[in-house]
Structure formats: C-alpha cells, structure tokens
Design an enzyme around this catalytic site. Structure first.
Site, PDB file in Angstrom:
ATOM      1  N   CYS A   1       0.811  -1.218   0.000  1.00  0.00           N
ATOM      2  CA  CYS A   1       0.000   0.000   0.000  1.00  0.00           C
ATOM      3  C   CYS A   1       0.850   1.276   0.000  1.00  0.00           C
ATOM      4  O   CYS A   1       0.325   2.364  -0.205  1.00  0.00           O
ATOM      5  CB  CYS A   1      -0.962  -0.006   1.188  1.00  0.00           C
ATOM      6  SG  CYS A   1      -2.054  -1.430   1.177  1.00  0.00           S
TER       7      CYS A   1
ATOM      8  N   ASN B   1     -10.100  -0.381   0.178  1.00  0.00           N
ATOM      9  CA  ASN B   1      -8.649  -0.213   0.139  1.00  0.00           C
ATOM     10  C   ASN B   1      -8.127  -0.791  -1.185  1.00  0.00           C
ATOM     11  O   ASN B   1      -8.119  -2.007  -1.360  1.00  0.00           O
ATOM     12  CB  ASN B   1      -8.048  -0.947   1.342  1.00  0.00           C
ATOM     13  CG  ASN B   1      -6.537  -0.897   1.381  1.00  0.00           C
ATOM     14  OD1 ASN B   1      -5.885  -0.523   0.413  1.00  0.00           O
ATOM     15  ND2 ASN B   1      -5.970  -1.277   2.512  1.00  0.00           N
TER      16      ASN B   1
ATOM     17  N   HIS C   1      -3.183   7.218   2.072  1.00  0.00           N
ATOM     18  CA  HIS C   1      -3.642   5.907   1.607  1.00  0.00           C
ATOM     19  C   HIS C   1      -5.003   5.618   2.238  1.00  0.00           C
ATOM     20  O   HIS C   1      -5.197   5.810   3.445  1.00  0.00           O
ATOM     21  CB  HIS C   1      -2.623   4.834   1.997  1.00  0.00           C
ATOM     22  CG  HIS C   1      -3.136   3.451   1.837  1.00  0.00           C
ATOM     23  ND1 HIS C   1      -3.748   3.020   0.682  1.00  0.00           N
ATOM     24  CD2 HIS C   1      -3.162   2.393   2.699  1.00  0.00           C
ATOM     25  CE1 HIS C   1      -4.129   1.763   0.839  1.00  0.00           C
ATOM     26  NE2 HIS C   1      -3.781   1.359   2.051  1.00  0.00           N
TER      27      HIS C   1
END
Ligand code: COA
Length: 310
Positions: free
Chosen positions: A112, A267, A237
């Site tokens: 990520c 996500n 993020h």
C-alpha cells in the site's frame, strides 16, 4: 531542476459489490463494515480483468490530461502486488498496450506504500536529469489476493488503478521520506510458497498506521520548513476512515484537509493515492502552487510521505 505532475487518470472496474451484497454470503453486516472502516462499496474486477487493463485505462487518461503522447514517456513504473504475471512485469504490458516504445519499464513492490515508493523513484530520475517524463501508476486487483470467505479481510479491499505523468519543472517542489520495518513484516502478508491469501493482524496494523503516518508527515514538514497549515490537502492511503481521522487528530488538523473516497472503493492498495489525486484534479479542487502531502503505509511494514507542489 524540480518536478511537477502534468496529468492524472484513474480507472476502477464497473462491477460494484456493496456491504449488503457481502452480507448475503458472509457473517457480516453493512453496519459493522461501515462503522469499523467507513467502506460502503468496492469495485471488483470481473473474470479476466487484470491490473494491467486497469493501469492502461488510467494511463491513457493521465496522458490525455497531460496532453502528451505515449512515445514521449521515458519510463513506466507500476506499483503493484497483484500484477498480471510474475514476469513479464505489468509495466511492460502497459507499455505494449500504450505504444510507449521509448520507455524503460519495471514494477515496484511496496504494497500500500507502493505508489509513494514508485513516485520517489520517478522524482529521483527526473531530478538527476536521467529522464524528463515518467508515467507512475498504482494498479491492483486485490480481489485476487483475498479469501472471500474470510470476513476479517475481504470486506476491506477493492480493485483499481491511478496514474500520474511526472515531468520536469522550474517551479515545482518535492521531498520524500521513506521507511520500512521488515522486522514487523509478518503482521500483514500474502503469497509465499503456499500462495496464501492476505493474512493480517488488523489491530497491530491499525496501531502502526496511526503512529507512523503522523510521524512521517511531521518529518517531511520539518525538512521543508513548511507548516502543516500551509498544506492544502493530506492525501493519505485509503485503508480505513478511522485511521485517517486518528491521523488528523494527532496532527491537530480538521478532517476537511483529509479527502476521503474509500467509502466507494475500499482499500485499493497502491492505487488508492493516485485515484484520490485524480478525483481532486478532475473535481478542480487543486490550483497551481497548492502544497500537498501524499502519505502511504502498509505491508513491509512500509510507510512514507512526499510533499509536492501542484
Ligand atoms: N463483520 C462482522 N464481524 C467481524 C468482521 C466482519 N467483516 N470482521 C471481524 N469481525 C469480528 C471479529 O471476529 C471480532 O469478533 P469477536 O469479538 O467475537 O472475536 C470482532 O468483529 C472484532 O474484531 P476486531 O478485529 O477486534 O475489530 P477491529 O475493531 O480491530 O476492526 C479492522 C477490524 C480490520 C477493521 C481494523 O483492525 C482495521 O481496520 N485495521 C487496519 C487494517 C488495515 O487497514 N489494513 C491494511 C493496511 S494497508
């Protein structure tokens, strides 16, 4: 020499899976997922839809936005952990589809935080004079890495891609600070010899994120001498709205400086930051000169922040 983003683009699969859809096959509920994460829906790739397909669509939009042709691009960097093949890399597939025959191509694996890592490499190339125009893409089909019977993980993730065209500029500004802690790597894993699905200690990851993200933002602010009030947006993020709220609180800043779109996408790992950046750009929320901080965190463990000027 400095760098500047000339164009952005993004793409998500058409197929939408809502929390209610998930609760038909899993022991979960819209209420649980929304209150613990802020996620309401996610876009999930269908059948043969791959990370490179999403990446190509995002890249075409970024090039169009930058008013550049594919053959002007000298490097394509794709941040991904769910690329089409082990090899060739996803960047090479994107190159072939775009006809960007002059580009060097490789993928970057930092989960990520991948987009921040790839972006820092592109910046370093440009600032050193090695390349003038670089395409940086975050592209993920996270749905291929999750066990759809594991309610503690599968509800969190979605698929998508975001792209930026980075080039030289007299006026831009850029500084990045990156970190890793391999000693904590086992709290968030996928793959390996047994090709396992994502396994995660959710609470440990949560604690790591709310500690390290503010620290890395502070680090970048201190190094540049820019105050937190001067930053127009903190583009974090998009993992969990509670993580973003906790970071805002620790920095003593209002949530309106922290744009959030995870309710729509979940996500999307390396894709989340460039997708959000593209939405802000296309929504005309960014003006020349605006200072932004992009901040990523995830498996590795890895984390990092970058300050840019629009
Ligand atoms: N639906 C319903 N119940 C669920 C569930 C789901 N989808 N997932 C887990 N539960 C249950 C658990 O089994 C547990 O039940 P129990 O108390 O009977 O054992 C209960 O909910 C609480 O689980 P817990 O893991 O303590 O919840 P939490 O408040 O820590 O929230 C996360 C879980 C995953 C949402 C949270 O830890 C988180 O967001 N962590 C960060 C994860 C992340 O962002 N990872 C990617 C980083 S890049």
């Amino acid at each position: 020499m400095n760098t500047k983003i000339y164009g952005t683009g993004s793409c998500v699969p058409e197929q939408v899976v809502t929390n209610d859809d998930l609760s038909k096959t899993l022991d979960t509920s819209d209420e649980w997922i929304r209150t613990r994460t802020g996620i309401e829906r996610r876009h999930i790739a269908k059948g043969s839809e791959t990370a490179s397909m999403l990446a190509v669509k995002a890249a075409r939009k970024a090039l169009e936005n930058a008013k550049m042709q594919p053959n002007e691009i000298e490097a394509i960097l794709v941040a991904t952990t769910s690329g089409d093949y082990t090899f060739p890399n996803t960047a090479s597939i994107v190159q072939a589809e775009l006809g960007a025959e002059n580009a060097a191509c490789f993928d970057i694996s930092a989960a990520c935080t991948g987009f921040i890592y790839a972006f820092s490499v592109a910046n370093a190339y440009i600032m050193s004079g090695m390349y003038k125009k670089v395409l940086v893409i975050g592209a993920e089909v996270m749905s291929s890495l999750v066990d759809w019977t594991d309610r503690s993980v599968c509800v969190l993730f979605g698929d998508g891609a975001g792209a930026v065209v980075l080039g030289e500029s007299e006026t831009g500004r850029h500084i990045t600070r990156l970190h890793s802690n391999g000693g904590k790597g086992q709290v968030l894993t996928a793959g390996g010899l047994k090709k396992e699905y994502i396994k995660m200690d959710g609470q440990e990851v949560f604690r790591f994120a709310v500690k390290k993200v503010p620290e890395s933002i502070e680090e970048v602010l201190q190094e540049t001498g820019v105050s937190r009030e001067e930053i127009k947006y903190f583009i974090l993020h998009q993992a969990n709205v509670r993580i973003i709220e906790a970071v805002a609180k620790r920095l003593g800043l209002p949530m309106d400086k922290f744009p959030v779109n995870l309710r729509e996408y979940g996500n999307t790992s390396a894709a989340s930051i460039p997708i959000l950046l593209d939405e802000l750009n296309r929504g005309e929320k960014l003006q020349t000169g605006d200072k932004l901080i992009l901040s990523g965190f995830g498996a590795g463990l890895s984390w990092g922040s970058t300050l840019i000027q629009w």
